[in-house]
Design an enzyme around this catalytic site. Structure first.
Site, mmCIF file in Angstrom:
data_model
loop_
_atom_site.group_PDB
_atom_site.id
_atom_site.type_symbol
_atom_site.label_atom_id
_atom_site.label_comp_id
_atom_site.label_asym_id
_atom_site.label_seq_id
_atom_site.Cartn_x
_atom_site.Cartn_y
_atom_site.Cartn_z
ATOM 1 N N GLU A 43 0.841 -1.198 0.000
ATOM 2 C CA GLU A 43 0.000 0.000 0.000
ATOM 3 C C GLU A 43 0.874 1.244 0.000
ATOM 4 O O GLU A 43 2.019 1.218 0.462
ATOM 5 C CB GLU A 43 -0.906 -0.002 1.246
ATOM 6 C CG GLU A 43 -1.872 1.164 1.317
ATOM 7 C CD GLU A 43 -2.894 1.020 2.435
ATOM 8 O OE1 GLU A 43 -3.797 1.874 2.519
ATOM 9 O OE2 GLU A 43 -2.796 0.051 3.209
ATOM 10 N N ASN A 190 -12.466 -1.423 -0.916
ATOM 11 C CA ASN A 190 -11.697 -1.949 0.205
ATOM 12 C C ASN A 190 -12.310 -1.456 1.508
ATOM 13 O O ASN A 190 -12.575 -0.261 1.648
ATOM 14 C CB ASN A 190 -10.239 -1.469 0.126
ATOM 15 C CG ASN A 190 -9.495 -1.705 1.432
ATOM 16 O OD1 ASN A 190 -9.100 -2.816 1.738
ATOM 17 N ND2 ASN A 190 -9.326 -0.655 2.226
ATOM 18 N N GLU A 191 -12.520 -2.368 2.430
ATOM 19 C CA GLU A 191 -13.073 -2.013 3.740
ATOM 20 C C GLU A 191 -14.211 -1.001 3.594
ATOM 21 O O GLU A 191 -14.215 0.069 4.209
ATOM 22 C CB GLU A 191 -11.972 -1.501 4.678
ATOM 23 C CG GLU A 191 -10.958 -2.591 5.010
ATOM 24 C CD GLU A 191 -9.990 -2.218 6.128
ATOM 25 O OE1 GLU A 191 -10.049 -1.076 6.635
ATOM 26 O OE2 GLU A 191 -9.173 -3.076 6.505
ATOM 27 N N TYR A 258 -6.745 -8.707 11.882
ATOM 28 C CA TYR A 258 -5.399 -8.475 12.394
ATOM 29 C C TYR A 258 -5.277 -9.043 13.800
ATOM 30 O O TYR A 258 -6.192 -8.907 14.620
ATOM 31 C CB TYR A 258 -5.069 -6.976 12.416
ATOM 32 C CG TYR A 258 -4.817 -6.390 11.038
ATOM 33 C CD1 TYR A 258 -3.564 -6.480 10.454
ATOM 34 C CD2 TYR A 258 -5.842 -5.763 10.332
ATOM 35 C CE1 TYR A 258 -3.323 -5.945 9.191
ATOM 36 C CE2 TYR A 258 -5.616 -5.232 9.070
ATOM 37 C CZ TYR A 258 -4.353 -5.331 8.508
ATOM 38 O OH TYR A 258 -4.121 -4.809 7.258
ATOM 39 N N GLU A 315 -6.118 -9.082 3.950
ATOM 40 C CA GLU A 315 -5.320 -8.363 4.945
ATOM 41 C C GLU A 315 -5.288 -9.202 6.215
ATOM 42 O O GLU A 315 -6.338 -9.469 6.809
ATOM 43 C CB GLU A 315 -5.877 -6.962 5.246
ATOM 44 C CG GLU A 315 -5.697 -5.971 4.113
ATOM 45 C CD GLU A 315 -6.045 -4.536 4.490
ATOM 46 O OE1 GLU A 315 -5.906 -4.172 5.681
ATOM 47 O OE2 GLU A 315 -6.482 -3.791 3.586
ATOM 48 N N GLN A 364 2.215 -6.083 5.756
ATOM 49 C CA GLN A 364 2.447 -5.802 4.349
ATOM 50 C C GLN A 364 3.866 -6.238 3.957
ATOM 51 O O GLN A 364 4.618 -6.698 4.805
ATOM 52 C CB GLN A 364 2.241 -4.331 4.066
ATOM 53 C CG GLN A 364 0.809 -3.883 4.258
ATOM 54 C CD GLN A 364 0.571 -2.443 3.817
ATOM 55 O OE1 GLN A 364 1.381 -1.806 3.160
ATOM 56 N NE2 GLN A 364 -0.558 -1.899 4.224
#
Length: 511
Positions: A43, A190-191, A258, A315, A364
């Protein structure tokens, strides 16, 4: 008729009474561990692109254009299959036309999501696709649904994939690429429940249908469209998307999760300084991925029993507090042995759910969150997490071997988690690979494996471990944690005997 072979594991912790049994069954199924599970994410965030992949033209390192080649070569070694770009939250404020044409004429913008820094757009579509070509991986582009338009995304796809004489296809040719890029993987936002537009599930499902309708297939490039899926355990989001979006319009539905050491977004915890109790709590949070994948998959099964729609965990990884004295908006964190155990455990989960999980991207790749690679000007190091992907590359596109495991417990303060997790596969040459993770910081695990109807003559192995769970690679000691040969496995008649050291990852090869 299916031919089924059994590999039975019996495990016990040394100096403990806990005992477990496991079996690996090999049958003539079509289940394959997709190589795309081992994907990566880059990103426009902190030093991920700039100072990571894309460096100053005067930096004295080997590069092509401004693409840093030591980073490229390291990633080629582990065979990364895909790279997701330009975000992340950045994707929904990114307008692709700002990143094409002469670099000196590209408009600048402020990256409001990450650190408020100026984005000069010198790394744009053509630069990203040049990077993917060097890496030998497939590009995965996240389209702008949050602040963009249906036309904008539609034209981006046409720009990249059309070989017609249309104005937009001719523009690509004028910018130096005569043939279509043929980009198949496209994220539709995204999201969208958060930084990608603060949408409700119902509103997003309708938006997806609009955007997907104008995301055209051009000759030779059928699109694999990925819907913006749930945040962690938002099962309603998955339910609404699967119910309201026709399955044939989606190649995949995403999931983001996460691992937070503390479980608290406001104070996530240190990357390098933590107690055994804090480590244990982190692993509890890591193992929640099993529950999430299982429950989201069950919802998807209601509407897609033939499992045509992939669950795309695009992610994932550990998210700690940033390193002291760094820009908090850059999300720069060190990478310890703990993080390697998280990566190995999570990949085992994905491997074991390969019937539904067909794609995933670690967050990432360089200098951001659970990075594979860290750089400091001309210096570069490989993190413990990198070495896990190096060890696990043998699972890519290999035949999945089902594993049933009852592991001994790892106990801390009256709480317990399974001490061991495992996944297994068989490659095209017939070699069997078994990846074993021992999460217990203190006890070895002994494994006695009964092999029935499996022809093998030798076992070899690799191991990643270190003296302390907090150990890291630094620019002063870049090789403190690295892969070593593993000698703790042996052939005992028809049986396989293994002793897995504490806090370690072991990859065995039977041939």
């Amino acid at each position: 008729m299916r031919r089924i072979l059994f590999l039975v594991l019996t495990c016990f912790q040394l100096n403990a009474f806990a005992q477990s049994n496991a079996s690996i069954s090999i049958s003539n199924t079509d289940l394959v561990i997709s190589r795309h599970i081992y994907g990566q994410f880059a990103e426009h965030l902190g030093r991920g692109i700039y100072d990571g992949f894309w460096v100053d033209k005067n930096l004295p390192v080997q590069k092509q254009d401004r693409i840093r080649l030591d980073v490229v070569n390291a990633l080629k070694k582990i065979k990364i299959p895909n790279l997701r770009w330009p975000g992340g939250c950045f994707a929904d404020e990114y307008h692709w036309r700002d990143g094409i044409g002469p670099r000196t004429q590209r408009p600048k913008m402020v990256n409001t999501n990450w650190g408020g820094v100026t984005e000069d757009n010198s790394f744009g579509t053509h630069e990203f696709l040049a990077l993917c070509k060097l890496l030998g991986c497939e590009p995965y582009i996240a389209g702008n649904v949050g602040s963009g338009t249906v036309e904008e995304m539609s034209k981006w796809i046409e720009y990249l994939n059309s070989n017609s004489s249309s104005t937009i296809a001719q523009l690509r040719k004028q910018n130096g690429h005569s043939e279509p890029y043929k980009v198949s993987f496209w994220g539709v936002g995204n999201e969208s429940w958060g930084c990608g537009g603060e949408m409700t599930a119902n509103f997003y499902a309708d938006q997806y249908r609009r955007y997907a309708a104008y995301a055209r297939n051009y000759p030779g490039t059928p699109l694999k469209k990925i819907a913006s899926g749930a945040n962690s355990d938002d099962y309603n989001w998955t339910e609404v998307c699967m119910k309201n979006i026709p399955n044939h319009t989606m190649w995949g539905l995403s999931l983001h999760y996460y691992t937070l050491p503390t479980g608290n977004w406001n104070k996530k915890g240190s990357a390098t300084s933590f107690s055994e109790k804090e480590y244990f709590n982190t692993m509890v949070n890591c193992l929640k991925m099993e529950e999430l994948v299982t429950k989201h998959s069950a919802i998807m099964d209601k509407y897609d029993p033939n499992k045509k729609v992939a669950l795309v965990v695009d992610e994932w990884g550990i998210w700690t507090d940033p390193e002291p004295n760094t820009n908090p908006g850059f999300l720069y964190q060190q990478n310890s042995l703990r993080d390697a155990l998280i990566a190995a455990t999570t990949l085992n989960i994905f491997n074991n759910h390969c019937d539904r999980v067909k794609m995933a991207e670690l967050a990432q790749t360089v200098n951001v969150l659970q990075a594979l690679i860290l750089t400091d000007k001309t210096k570069m190091l490989l993190t413990p997490t990198y070495h896990i992907f190096d060890m696990y590359k043998v699972h890519q596109d290999a035949k999945y071997l089902a594993v049933k495991l009852q592991a001994p417990d790892y106990n801390v303060d009256g709480k317990s988690i399974p001490a061991v997790n495992v996944s297994a596969s068989q490659d095209a040459t017939g070699k069997i690979h078994i990846s074993l993770v021992n999460l217990d910081l203190n006890k070895s695990v002994s494994v006695s494996t009964q092999l029935k109807q499996i022809q093998w003559a030798a076992v070899s192995g690799q191991i990643l471990t270190s003296a302390n769970i907090t150990d890291i690679n630094t620019f002063q000691q870049p090789s403190k944690l690295q892969i070593h040969n593993f000698t703790g496995a042996k052939k005992d008649g028809d049986n396989l005997s293994v002793t897995i050291p504490p806090k370690s990852v072991v990859m065995l090869e039977l041939k």
